[in-house]
Design a protein around this motif. Structure first.
Motif, mmCIF file in Angstrom:
data_model
loop_
_atom_site.group_PDB
_atom_site.id
_atom_site.type_symbol
_atom_site.label_atom_id
_atom_site.label_comp_id
_atom_site.label_asym_id
_atom_site.label_seq_id
_atom_site.Cartn_x
_atom_site.Cartn_y
_atom_site.Cartn_z
ATOM 1 N N ASP A 141 0.830 -1.234 0.020
ATOM 2 C CA ASP A 141 0.013 -0.210 0.048
ATOM 3 C C ASP A 141 1.097 1.233 0.067
ATOM 4 O OD1 ASP A 141 -2.096 -1.836 -0.021
ATOM 5 O OD2 ASP A 141 -2.479 -1.391 2.176
ATOM 6 N N THR A 142 1.955 1.260 0.522
ATOM 7 C CA THR A 142 2.628 2.546 0.951
ATOM 8 C C THR A 142 4.199 2.467 0.231
ATOM 9 O OG1 THR A 142 4.016 1.618 2.953
ATOM 10 C CG2 THR A 142 1.915 2.822 3.138
ATOM 11 N N GLY A 143 4.468 1.436 -0.168
ATOM 12 C CA GLY A 143 5.641 1.074 -0.830
ATOM 13 C C GLY A 143 6.788 1.385 -0.113
ATOM 14 N N ILE A 144 6.837 1.374 1.067
ATOM 15 C CA ILE A 144 7.648 1.258 2.380
ATOM 16 C C ILE A 144 8.388 -0.074 2.412
ATOM 17 C CG2 ILE A 144 8.096 1.470 4.862
ATOM 18 C CD1 ILE A 144 5.783 3.362 4.945
ATOM 19 N N PHE A 145 9.778 -0.086 2.433
ATOM 20 C CA PHE A 145 10.576 -1.158 2.416
ATOM 21 C C PHE A 145 10.366 -1.772 3.921
ATOM 22 C CE2 PHE A 145 12.642 1.164 -0.938
ATOM 23 C CZ PHE A 145 12.398 0.479 -1.906
ATOM 24 N N ILE A 146 10.025 -2.909 3.984
ATOM 25 C CA ILE A 146 9.872 -3.538 5.494
ATOM 26 C C ILE A 146 11.040 -4.784 5.387
ATOM 27 C CG2 ILE A 146 8.274 -4.863 6.844
ATOM 28 C CD1 ILE A 146 7.365 -2.176 6.409
ATOM 29 N N GLN A 147 11.595 -4.839 6.730
ATOM 30 C CA GLN A 147 12.527 -5.954 7.082
ATOM 31 C C GLN A 147 11.982 -6.553 8.420
ATOM 32 O OE1 GLN A 147 16.145 -3.870 7.048
ATOM 33 N NE2 GLN A 147 16.846 -5.226 5.512
ATOM 34 N N GLN A 148 12.276 -7.706 8.637
ATOM 35 C CA GLN A 148 12.054 -8.633 9.761
ATOM 36 C C GLN A 148 13.341 -8.699 10.783
ATOM 37 O OE1 GLN A 148 10.401 -12.331 8.464
ATOM 38 N NE2 GLN A 148 8.478 -11.586 8.864
ATOM 39 N N GLY A 149 12.895 -8.569 12.151
ATOM 40 C CA GLY A 149 14.337 -8.500 12.835
ATOM 41 C C GLY A 149 13.680 -8.694 14.361
ATOM 42 N N ALA A 150 14.856 -9.144 15.260
ATOM 43 C CA ALA A 150 14.572 -9.411 16.673
ATOM 44 C C ALA A 150 15.516 -8.407 17.268
ATOM 45 C CB ALA A 150 15.093 -10.688 16.798
ATOM 46 N N TYR A 151 15.260 -7.730 18.041
ATOM 47 C CA TYR A 151 15.568 -6.438 18.647
ATOM 48 C C TYR A 151 15.596 -7.047 20.515
ATOM 49 C CZ TYR A 151 18.195 -2.142 19.924
ATOM 50 O OH TYR A 151 19.004 -1.274 20.429
#
Length: 220
Positions: free
Chosen positions: A46-56
């Motif tokens: 929907d937004t074109g935002i780059f999404i990553q997955q992570g653990a913090y």
């Protein structure tokens, strides 16, 4: 309820990443007391935002596992708070937004909609100790407008204002009858040095009627 948000400068990263996210290596940021692990990117449709997955892992004991964008929790993820509570659901720019489930330290749960980090929209709050639950509308974190309290053998349906029933409503009993009435707010006088008066609610019954249909099925 403890509300925790963290905007973190992720610092230097080992690994490389292209704008399209097709050449991204798994990388780990090195901190003396905080660690962050991430995976390849994808693009939010929907937004074109780059999404990553992570653990913090935060130095205060908190932990976040899920999606992030531009150093903020964004997408689907789970946050484990230091007090033992947990939120699992949707995030938008570091805030709880959309649908999610919050488990409180005492075992109570809220399953429903969120906006700007607060319970907002339709949702169900369940009390672990009693098994009772509130199901209805929330506004800015409070029970408001139409809703119902559900108990083991009866329920209350009516209007709510600032987490309390107020105005017309009814009690529906599993034995097959209803009691209609109104909750009235009464302010009791308090010492002059007290800024706000004590507010109590009084149930004014209007009448009892039999239900034409069979007794309602208990909700689990």
């Amino acid at each position: 309820m403890t509300l925790t948000t963290s905007t973190v400068n992720l610092g230097s990263m080992k690994g490389r990443e292209t704008r399209q996210g097709r050449d991204t290596e798994s990388a780990k940021l090195l901190y003396p007391t905080e660690t962050f692990t991430k995976a390849p990117t994808r693009t939010e449709k929907d937004t074109g935002i780059f999404i990553q997955q992570g653990a913090y892992h935060f130095k205060n004991g908190a932990r976040y596992v899920g999606d992030y964008a531009q150093n903020k929790k964004h997408g689907q993820g789970t946050f484990f708070y230091p007090d033992g509570s947990k939120y699992e659901g949707s995030w938008v720019e570091d805030l709880r937004e959309g649908h999610g489930v919050y488990t409180y330290p005492n075992g109570d749960t809220y399953d429903g909609e969120w906006q700007h980090h607060l319970r907002h929209g339709q949702g169900t709050y369940q009390y672990k100790d009693t098994g009772a639950k509130y199901k209805g509308t929330w506004v800015d974190g409070n029970m408001e407008l139409a809703g119902e309290y559900i108990y083991s053998n009866h329920r209350y349906q009516g209007n709510f204002v600032n987490n309390r029933p107020l105005g017309p409503g009814k009690y529906v009993f599993d034995i097959g009858c209803e009691q209609h009435g109104e909750y009235h707010k009464q302010e009791e006088e308090r010492p002059e040095e007290t800024l706000a008066p004590e507010v109590t609610l009084t149930w004014i019954p209007k009448g009892v009627s039999s239900m034409t249909s069979l007794a309602p099925v208990k909700e689990n």
